[in-house]
Design a protein around this motif. Sequence first.
Motif, PDB file in Angstrom:
ATOM      1  N   LEU A   4     -22.758   9.113  28.992  1.00 14.18           N
ATOM      2  CA  LEU A   4     -21.987   9.355  27.483  1.00 14.18           C
ATOM      3  C   LEU A   4     -22.440   8.093  26.621  1.00 14.18           C
ATOM      4  O   LEU A   4     -22.307   6.973  27.338  1.00 14.18           O
ATOM      5  CB  LEU A   4     -20.386   9.167  27.864  1.00 14.18           C
ATOM      6  CG  LEU A   4     -19.655   9.133  26.420  1.00 14.18           C
ATOM      7  CD1 LEU A   4     -19.624  10.017  25.511  1.00 14.18           C
ATOM      8  CD2 LEU A   4     -18.225   8.681  26.818  1.00 14.18           C
ATOM      9  N   GLY A   5     -22.851   8.218  25.560  1.00 15.13           N
ATOM     10  CA  GLY A   5     -23.424   7.149  24.746  1.00 15.13           C
ATOM     11  C   GLY A   5     -22.525   7.256  23.435  1.00 15.13           C
ATOM     12  O   GLY A   5     -21.984   8.230  22.976  1.00 15.13           O
ATOM     13  N   ILE A   6     -22.304   6.112  22.986  1.00 19.84           N
ATOM     14  CA  ILE A   6     -21.337   5.908  21.837  1.00 19.84           C
ATOM     15  C   ILE A   6     -22.134   4.909  20.790  1.00 19.84           C
ATOM     16  O   ILE A   6     -22.662   4.019  21.256  1.00 19.84           O
ATOM     17  CB  ILE A   6     -20.195   5.225  22.102  1.00 19.84           C
ATOM     18  CG1 ILE A   6     -19.206   6.151  22.877  1.00 19.84           C
ATOM     19  CG2 ILE A   6     -19.134   4.951  20.776  1.00 19.84           C
ATOM     20  CD1 ILE A   6     -17.951   5.673  23.277  1.00 19.84           C
ATOM     21  N   GLU A   7     -22.239   5.396  19.386  1.00 19.76           N
ATOM     22  CA  GLU A   7     -23.034   4.784  18.356  1.00 19.76           C
ATOM     23  C   GLU A   7     -22.368   4.258  17.338  1.00 19.76           C
ATOM     24  O   GLU A   7     -21.981   5.355  16.655  1.00 19.76           O
ATOM     25  CB  GLU A   7     -24.199   5.235  18.131  1.00 19.76           C
ATOM     26  CG  GLU A   7     -24.934   5.130  16.839  1.00 19.76           C
ATOM     27  CD  GLU A   7     -25.464   3.673  16.373  1.00 19.76           C
ATOM     28  OE1 GLU A   7     -25.621   2.883  17.494  1.00 19.76           O
ATOM     29  OE2 GLU A   7     -25.337   3.385  15.254  1.00 19.76           O
ATOM     30  N   THR A   8     -21.952   3.110  16.832  1.00 21.15           N
ATOM     31  CA  THR A   8     -21.255   2.653  15.717  1.00 21.15           C
ATOM     32  C   THR A   8     -21.804   1.555  15.017  1.00 21.15           C
ATOM     33  O   THR A   8     -21.052   0.779  14.236  1.00 21.15           O
ATOM     34  CB  THR A   8     -19.994   2.264  16.140  1.00 21.15           C
ATOM     35  OG1 THR A   8     -19.681   1.285  17.053  1.00 21.15           O
ATOM     36  CG2 THR A   8     -19.271   3.550  16.674  1.00 21.15           C
ATOM     37  N   SER A   9     -23.107   1.199  14.845  1.00 30.17           N
ATOM     38  CA  SER A   9     -23.815   0.261  14.313  1.00 30.17           C
ATOM     39  C   SER A   9     -23.808   0.107  12.779  1.00 30.17           C
ATOM     40  O   SER A   9     -24.065  -0.923  12.334  1.00 30.17           O
ATOM     41  CB  SER A   9     -25.090   0.213  14.864  1.00 30.17           C
ATOM     42  OG  SER A   9     -25.883   0.839  14.333  1.00 30.17           O
ATOM     43  N   GLY A  87     -18.114  -2.754  13.045  1.00 34.03           N
ATOM     44  CA  GLY A  87     -18.424  -1.303  13.868  1.00 34.03           C
ATOM     45  C   GLY A  87     -18.874  -1.511  15.057  1.00 34.03           C
ATOM     46  O   GLY A  87     -18.524  -0.568  16.074  1.00 34.03           O
ATOM     47  N   VAL A  88     -19.851  -2.303  15.313  1.00 36.39           N
ATOM     48  CA  VAL A  88     -20.357  -2.575  16.691  1.00 36.39           C
ATOM     49  C   VAL A  88     -19.203  -2.988  17.911  1.00 36.39           C
ATOM     50  O   VAL A  88     -19.052  -2.329  18.881  1.00 36.39           O
ATOM     51  CB  VAL A  88     -21.590  -3.788  16.813  1.00 36.39           C
ATOM     52  CG1 VAL A  88     -21.847  -4.041  18.246  1.00 36.39           C
ATOM     53  CG2 VAL A  88     -22.696  -3.157  15.988  1.00 36.39           C
ATOM     54  N   ILE A  89     -18.163  -3.556  17.172  1.00 32.56           N
ATOM     55  CA  ILE A  89     -17.190  -4.215  18.243  1.00 32.56           C
ATOM     56  C   ILE A  89     -16.386  -2.961  18.401  1.00 32.56           C
ATOM     57  O   ILE A  89     -15.729  -2.633  19.681  1.00 32.56           O
ATOM     58  CB  ILE A  89     -16.469  -5.161  17.452  1.00 32.56           C
ATOM     59  CG1 ILE A  89     -17.218  -6.595  17.540  1.00 32.56           C
ATOM     60  CG2 ILE A  89     -15.003  -5.465  18.326  1.00 32.56           C
ATOM     61  CD1 ILE A  89     -16.527  -7.628  16.886  1.00 32.56           C
ATOM     62  N   VAL A  90     -15.861  -1.972  17.583  1.00 33.85           N
ATOM     63  CA  VAL A  90     -15.392  -0.713  17.659  1.00 33.85           C
ATOM     64  C   VAL A  90     -15.845  -0.051  18.844  1.00 33.85           C
ATOM     65  O   VAL A  90     -15.177   0.461  19.813  1.00 33.85           O
ATOM     66  CB  VAL A  90     -15.154  -0.112  16.431  1.00 33.85           C
ATOM     67  CG1 VAL A  90     -14.498   1.384  16.576  1.00 33.85           C
ATOM     68  CG2 VAL A  90     -14.385  -0.848  15.452  1.00 33.85           C
ATOM     69  N   GLY A  91     -17.198   0.402  18.709  1.00 32.52           N
ATOM     70  CA  GLY A  91     -17.773   1.344  19.515  1.00 32.52           C
ATOM     71  C   GLY A  91     -17.992   0.656  20.901  1.00 32.52           C
ATOM     72  O   GLY A  91     -17.562   1.584  21.944  1.00 32.52           O
ATOM     73  N   ALA A  92     -18.104  -0.637  21.121  1.00 33.94           N
ATOM     74  CA  ALA A  92     -18.489  -1.344  22.248  1.00 33.94           C
ATOM     75  C   ALA A  92     -17.044  -1.296  23.029  1.00 33.94           C
ATOM     76  O   ALA A  92     -17.050  -1.027  24.327  1.00 33.94           O
ATOM     77  CB  ALA A  92     -18.999  -2.558  22.120  1.00 33.94           C
ATOM     78  N   THR A  93     -16.117  -1.602  22.312  1.00 40.06           N
ATOM     79  CA  THR A  93     -14.771  -1.650  22.957  1.00 40.06           C
ATOM     80  C   THR A  93     -14.475  -0.436  23.492  1.00 40.06           C
ATOM     81  O   THR A  93     -13.620  -0.434  24.488  1.00 40.06           O
ATOM     82  CB  THR A  93     -13.712  -2.373  21.797  1.00 40.06           C
ATOM     83  OG1 THR A  93     -14.127  -3.678  21.351  1.00 40.06           O
ATOM     84  CG2 THR A  93     -12.077  -2.813  22.582  1.00 40.06           C
ATOM     85  N   VAL A  94     -14.623   0.624  22.614  1.00 39.90           N
ATOM     86  CA  VAL A  94     -14.031   2.020  23.179  1.00 39.90           C
ATOM     87  C   VAL A  94     -14.853   2.261  24.451  1.00 39.90           C
ATOM     88  O   VAL A  94     -14.133   3.026  25.532  1.00 39.90           O
ATOM     89  CB  VAL A  94     -14.268   2.972  22.040  1.00 39.90           C
ATOM     90  CG1 VAL A  94     -13.900   4.585  22.725  1.00 39.90           C
ATOM     91  CG2 VAL A  94     -13.208   2.747  20.944  1.00 39.90           C
ATOM     92  N   ALA A  95     -16.039   1.992  24.411  1.00 42.75           N
ATOM     93  CA  ALA A  95     -16.731   2.402  25.424  1.00 42.75           C
ATOM     94  C   ALA A  95     -16.598   1.739  26.930  1.00 42.75           C
ATOM     95  O   ALA A  95     -16.525   2.227  27.779  1.00 42.75           O
ATOM     96  CB  ALA A  95     -18.195   2.320  25.232  1.00 42.75           C
ATOM     97  N   LYS A  96     -16.144   0.290  26.604  1.00 45.76           N
ATOM     98  CA  LYS A  96     -15.691  -0.709  27.544  1.00 45.76           C
ATOM     99  C   LYS A  96     -14.563  -0.136  28.521  1.00 45.76           C
ATOM    100  O   LYS A  96     -14.209  -0.119  29.707  1.00 45.76           O
ATOM    101  CB  LYS A  96     -15.724  -1.835  27.260  1.00 45.76           C
ATOM    102  CG  LYS A  96     -17.202  -2.703  27.275  1.00 45.76           C
ATOM    103  CD  LYS A  96     -17.003  -4.028  26.570  1.00 45.76           C
ATOM    104  CE  LYS A  96     -17.984  -4.747  26.159  1.00 45.76           C
ATOM    105  NZ  LYS A  96     -18.070  -6.158  25.689  1.00 45.76           N
ATOM    106  N   ALA A  97     -13.590   0.231  27.505  1.00 51.85           N
ATOM    107  CA  ALA A  97     -12.044   0.865  27.774  1.00 51.85           C
ATOM    108  C   ALA A  97     -12.293   2.034  28.590  1.00 51.85           C
ATOM    109  O   ALA A  97     -11.663   2.341  29.659  1.00 51.85           O
ATOM    110  CB  ALA A  97     -11.327   1.230  26.504  1.00 51.85           C
ATOM    111  N   LEU A  98     -13.300   3.068  28.147  1.00 49.94           N
ATOM    112  CA  LEU A  98     -13.334   4.307  28.894  1.00 49.94           C
ATOM    113  C   LEU A  98     -13.958   4.215  30.265  1.00 49.94           C
ATOM    114  O   LEU A  98     -13.607   4.718  31.242  1.00 49.94           O
ATOM    115  CB  LEU A  98     -14.322   5.520  27.807  1.00 49.94           C
ATOM    116  CG  LEU A  98     -13.382   5.975  26.805  1.00 49.94           C
ATOM    117  CD1 LEU A  98     -14.698   6.401  25.849  1.00 49.94           C
ATOM    118  CD2 LEU A  98     -12.523   6.511  27.337  1.00 49.94           C
TER     119      LEU A  98
END
Length: 343
Positions: A4-9, A87-98
């Motif tokens: 699963l990949g998440i992009e919010t840069s 934006g980077v922090i939003v995507g990375a935080t969600v990915a780490k939480a999941l």
Amino acid sequence: MHILGIETSCDETAAAVVAADGTILSNVVFSQLDEHTPYGGVVPEIAARAHLDHIEAVVKAALDQSGIGWDRIDAVAATTGPGLIGGVIVGATVAKALAMVQDKPFVAVNHLEGHALTCRLTDDVAFPYLLLLVSGGHSQILIVGGVGRYKRLGSTIDDAVGEAFDKTAKMLGLGFPGGPAVEQAAKSGDPTRFDLPRPLMGRPGADFSFSGLKTAVRNTVERLPDPITDQDLADVAASFQAAVADVLADRMKNAIAEFRAAHPEGDTLVIAGGVAANQAIRARLSTLTDKLNMRTVAPPLKLCTDNGAMIAWAGLERFRLGKSDGFDAVCRPRWPLDTMEPA
């Protein structure tokens, strides 16, 4: 293996699920175009809030559309830079939480590496290859020696080419985003009407400069007779696009010579990033590589702009080499590719 990949840069909230054989099981992108259009460009604070508003729905849609459950997801990857840091922090935080909740490994992905490796997802390009990475924030030429292995041959000394497209579109009143707007206007324009400069053309090396070209466009628009016609605007757009294509081809000719000196077996030029969607630039570079007995590879248009599939694939490439990251992986606004490992 599935990632699963998440992009919010920047201004796309995106998520995707990709398999190890290159099958894209889902690729969901929410564009924030409506939020930023009134401002003529991306506003970082608005982008970060929009990511917060939409990321949950985007990730859920990507997982639902993939048709597989968490039991078949092997890792979670996310962009951790470079980009607009909110934006980077939003995507990375969600990915780490999941990843934490589902007990999956986390893979931190360099956004630029996502662009750099997309050709291996779509065309199975072998290492090494020459990469022209052109977008709103980046203009670079790199040798790609492997996953995480890059050598920069040239970059912009001022403005990125995508930024020059956006500013030109704004000066011409063509709207945002500028790249597609300028390309569309240029289709009905005369590229020879205005003699715009070709910065650094004919000089040694592979660096770019677009600030002077942008200034020349502004001066040209200010000298146009009133009222300015649609044909005037189309001719400026076409002249600007032709100048950019000439500069890119000239810089790439020098870079190809340097690439071949280091890697005689290398035969592929990859064009990546949002500007790679421009058909006139693709055609100009294909003409160059045809003359030099190289092939040109560019991803499908929907994979040139920011998307989750490229992040999932870059994460997958890293993960199957045994690379993963801790939940303390740092988010960063700047992260040059050539600082990872030498090519």
